[in-house]
Design a protein around this motif. Structure first.
Motif: not given
Length: 192
Positions: A10-18, A34-50
């Motif tokens: 599924y090459p179209h799927m965006a995977i976040k691996l950590t 003081n950058n919690i918003g960026y943290f949240r976006k990093n794990f929620t936006e453009k992520v199909d599979i965490l």
């Protein structure tokens, strides 16, 4: 391996691996900066599979668990997928909030046991090929029969890496005697 399989099929799927630890460290850094918003976006936006390896690392980390809870809920609400690994089943992870533990149990929980002889042999053959290391069949069989590690495949692969280094340093061919000496294998093989 799971991430690679998903990417291949599924090459179209965006995977976040950590890892659990890296997730926690990123969260702590985001608070410090003081950058919690960026943290949240990093794990929620453009992520199909965490995918989070060693999720049990979040135990007793109340703030990190709270943030994880909200990220989990947002991804779940958007129909995203999750894969978590742990050294224990969800109900056995002490120090994990009940609301998180129950979410882990929503999905398929699989207990992966120590690989059988044939699987260990196949893993050793593949790893030897990856290392470009010539390993005679009798050596591979001996190693697969006498796997003394935990259920971790890393321990099995680590033995092969150790032998590869020994061969490189001493400029010798790998044989049964070297394997027995280096891996401290007795003459009685482990029973599956």
């Amino acid at each position: 391996a799971i991430g690679n399989g998903i990417k291949q099929n599924y090459p179209h799927m965006a995977i976040k691996l950590t890892t659990g630890r890296d997730f926690m460290n990123s969260y702590v850094d985001s608070i410090k900066n003081n950058n919690i918003g960026y943290f949240r976006k990093n794990f929620t936006e453009k992520v199909d599979i965490l995918i989070i390896d060693d999720i049990h690392e979040l135990k007793d980390k109340t703030g990190t668990q709270n943030e994880f809870f909200h990220i989990f809920n947002e991804l779940h609400r958007n129909g995203k997928q999750f894969i978590f690994t742990s050294d224990k089943s969800p109900k056995e992870i002490d120090g994990m909030e009940e609301r998180i533990r129950t979410r882990f149990q929503w999905g398929l929980v699989v207990d992966i046991q120590k690989p059988d002889f044939e699987t260990r042999l196949a893993i050793l053959k593949k790893k030897a090929l990856d290392l470009d290391l010539h390993v005679p069949e009798d050596v591979l069989i001996l190693m697969a029969q006498n796997f003394q590690g935990s259920s971790s495949i890393r321990a099995l692969e680590g033995n092969l890496i150790k032998l590869s280094a020994y061969v490189d340093i001493h400029k010798v061919e790998l044989d049964v005697d070297i394997v027995k000496e280096q891996l401290k294998i007795q003459d009685t093989p482990e029973i599956d």
